[in-house]
Design an enzyme around this catalytic site. Structure first.
Site: not given
Ligand code: GLN
Length: 473
Positions: A81, A156, A180
Site C-alpha cells: 500500500k 482504504s 481498511s
C-alpha cells in the site's frame, strides 16, 4: 471471478522448501510486472518498481545458484500500500501533498519481508492517507472492483485488495485503522487480516491514528497469511509499542472445537438480506464443523462508530500537522511569508476528506469541547474494551459480517461522508479494542463477494488464523 491461486507458485511449496526451478525470482517479477500492466485499467497500482525489483530478483537467483540458503519467501513478489515507505518509487499515501516524495528509509515490514527474499514490485492505491472505505478519496483516481468495474473495491487498502483479487501478486501489505484491510477484502473477495495492536512494527508507515493503526495483510488464504505473520510479527528496535509474539504462527491444523459467539448487534435490521443469507450459510458451516455456536450481545458496539469518528480524527489532526509545506512533499511556490506558505501548501495539498478530519479533530480536542467529545469518546472506548473482555470469558471467537452490504457502486456514497462512514460499523470496534480479526470470503450476494469477520481475544492471532483456515477447508 475468484482469487486466482493458480496464477502463482504456491507459497505452500515455498514453505516446504520447494523452489520451482522453472520459476526463477526474475521470472516471477517479470510476470508480476506484466500482469500489473495488463490490468492497469483497474487502477489498483499507483507505481511499479521495475528496476529495483528486477535487480533484487537477479541477485536472489544468483545466490540460490551459488548454493546459498534461500529465504522463506525467495522470489515471491508483493505489492505494498502506498503509505509504506519503500525504495524504488515515490511514497505518496495517494495524496497530492506527498506527490514525488522519495522515502529516505524503508518501513520495517518491507525490510522484514525483503530479508526473507520477497520482492516489492509496486505501490498500491488507497484513499489518501487511508481516510476512507472505497479508494474514491485517492488523488490518483478510484480503483475498480475486480468483480464488477462499476463498483468500488472497498478501502482504504482497496488497491492492495484488488491486486490480490486480480492475481497480480500472491499477497499485498495494507493498513487497518478502522477496517481498511477487512472491508476491502470483503468487497473484493480475498483475505483481510488485522493483527493484535502492536504485533507488527509500524515504523516507516505513514501514521493515520496511532492508537488504532496496524499493519495488515491482504492474501489468498489464511495459511499464507500465517506464514507472513510469522515473518512480520514481533520485535523492532524502531517501534517501542511492539508486543510479545508467539513462538510460531504457522498453521498446524490444530483448530479445536470452539465456542463461537455470533454478535447479535451485527445481524440486526441494518444488514443487507442477501449478505445475511451468505453469513447464515457460513455460520451453518461453522456448526457443522463441530463448533458450538451461541448468540452474544454487545450493546456498546452500536456506539463504537461515534467514538471512532471522534478519536480517530483527533489523532489524524495531530499526525497530519507535520505536512506543513516546509519539510515534506508539496510546498506552495511564491506564497509570500511563512504563515501563508503553511496555509496555501496545506490548502492545496490536502483533499476534502483530510481537511474534514483535521477540522473535526481540532474541534473535539479544543478547550471547552474536549470534555464534551473527546473525553466521552475515550470513556466509551474503555467500555467497548471491557465488553470484549467480558464476552471473551464466555466464547473463544466472535463472528459476524465484515460489512453491512456488498461493494457499493462508484459514486454511490462519495458525496455523502456519513453513509460512507456507516460501512465501517462492524470493523471499527475491533480497532478501538485492539483485538485481532480477519475477513474470510463467505459466498456471494448478488454476484458480489461477501466476507465473514472472525474476531479473537488479544494475542490469540494464531488461534484466529487456525480457525479461519479450518473454515476455508
Ligand atoms: N474507513 C475507515 C475510515 O475511513 C477506516 C480507515 C482505515 O482503516 N484506514 O476511517
Amino acid at each position: 471471478m475468484s482469487v486466482s491461486s493458480s496464477t502463482w507458485l504456491s507459497i505452500d511449496l515455498i514453505i516446504k522448501g520447494v523452489i520451482d526451478a522453472s520459476s526463477t525470482a526474475e521470472a516471477n517479477v517479470e510476470k508480476a510486472l506484466r500482469l500489473i500492466d495488463e490490468k492497469k485499467e483497474f487502477n489498483a497500482v499507483i507505481a511499479s518498481i521495475p528496476e529495483r525489483a528486477l535487480a533484487r530478483a537477479r541477485e536472489i537467483d544468483q545466490n540460490i545458484a551459488a548454493g546459498k540458503k534461500p529465504g522463506r519467501l525467495a522470489g515471491v513478489p508483493f505489492i505494498a500500500k502506498d503509505n509504506f515507505l519503500v525504495f524504488g518509487a515515490a511514497t505518496t499515501a495517494a495524496s497530492n501533498i506527498l506527490r514525488g516524495f522519495d522515502a529516505p528509509y524503508q518501513s520495517s515490514a518491507v525490510e522484514k519481508l525483503e530479508a526473507e527474499g520477497a520482492i516489492c514490485v509496486a505501490k498500491a492505491n488507497l484513499d489518501a492517507f487511508a481516510h476512507g472505505g472505497s479508494t474514491e478519496n485517492s488523488d490518483f483516481g478510484t480503483t475498480l472492483n475486480p468483480h464488477d468495474p462499476t463498483r468500488v473495491p472497498g478501502g482504504s487498502s482497496g488497491g492492495s485488495a484488488a491486486s490480490v483479487a486480480l492475481g497480480l501478486t500472491p499477497f499485498a501489505l495494507g493498513t487497518d485503522t478502522g477496517g481498511s484491510c477487512r472491508e476491502p477484502a470483503s468487497f473484493s473477495g480475498c483475505i483481510g487480516y488485522k493483527p493484535t495492536y502492536g504485533l507488527i512494527s509500524r515504523y516507516g508507515v505513514i501514521a493515520m491514528a496511532s492508537s488504532t493503526d496496524v499493519v495488515g495483510l491482504l492474501a489468498r488464504n489464511s495459511r499464507e497469511t500465517a506464514l507472513l505473520l510469522d515473518i512480520l510479527a514481533g520485535k523492532d528496535v524502531h517501534d517501542s509499542t511492539i508486543v510479545e509474539r508467539a513462538e510460531s504462527y504457522m498453521i498446524t491444523n490444530s483448530a479445536k472445537s470452539l465456542r463461537v459467539g455470533v454478535i447479535k448487534e451485527f445481524m440486526g435490521s441494518g444488514l443487507n438480506d442477501d449478505v445475511r443469507k451468505a453469513i447464515d450459510i457460513g455460520i451453518t458451516k461453522i456448526k457443522a464443523a463441530g463448533n458450538e455456536v451461541v448468540e452474544v450481545s454487545m450493546p456498546s458496539l452500536e456506539l463504537a462508530l461515534a467514538a471512532y469518528y471522534i478519536i480517530v480524527p483527533a489523532e489524524i489532526s495531530s499526525n497530519l500537522s507535520r505536512y506543513d509545506g516546509q519539510r515534506f512533499g508539496f510546498s506552495a511556490p511564491d506564497s509570500g511569508g511563512l504563515e501563508q506558505s503553511y496555509m496555501t501548501s496545506r490548502g492545496v495539498g490536502f483533499g476534502a476528506e483530510a481537511k474534514r478530519r483535521i477540522m473535526i479533530g481540532t474541534y473535539v480536542l479544543s478547550s471547552g469541547y474536549y470534555d464534551a467529545y473527546y473525553k466521552k469518546a475515550a470513556k466509551l472506548r474503555t467500555k467497548i474494551i471491557q465488553e470484549f473482555d467480558e464476552v471473551f470469558k464466555n466464547v473463544d471467537i466472535l463472528v459476524g459480517p465484515t460489512a453491512p452490504q456488498t461493494a457499493p457502486k462508484i459514486g454511490e456514497f462519495s458525496d455523502d461522508p456519513l453513509s460512507m462512514y456507516l460501512l465501517d460499523i462492524m470493523t471499527v470496534p475491533v480497532n478501538l479494542a485492539g483485538v485481532p480479526a480477519i475477513s474470510v470470503p463467505c459466498g456471494m450476494a448478488n454476484n458480489m463477494p461477501v466476507g465473514i469477520q472472525m474476531i479473537a481475544p488479544m494475542h490469540k492471532d494464531k488461534e484466529l488464523l487456525e480457525f479461519a483456515n479450518s473454515f476455508e477447508g
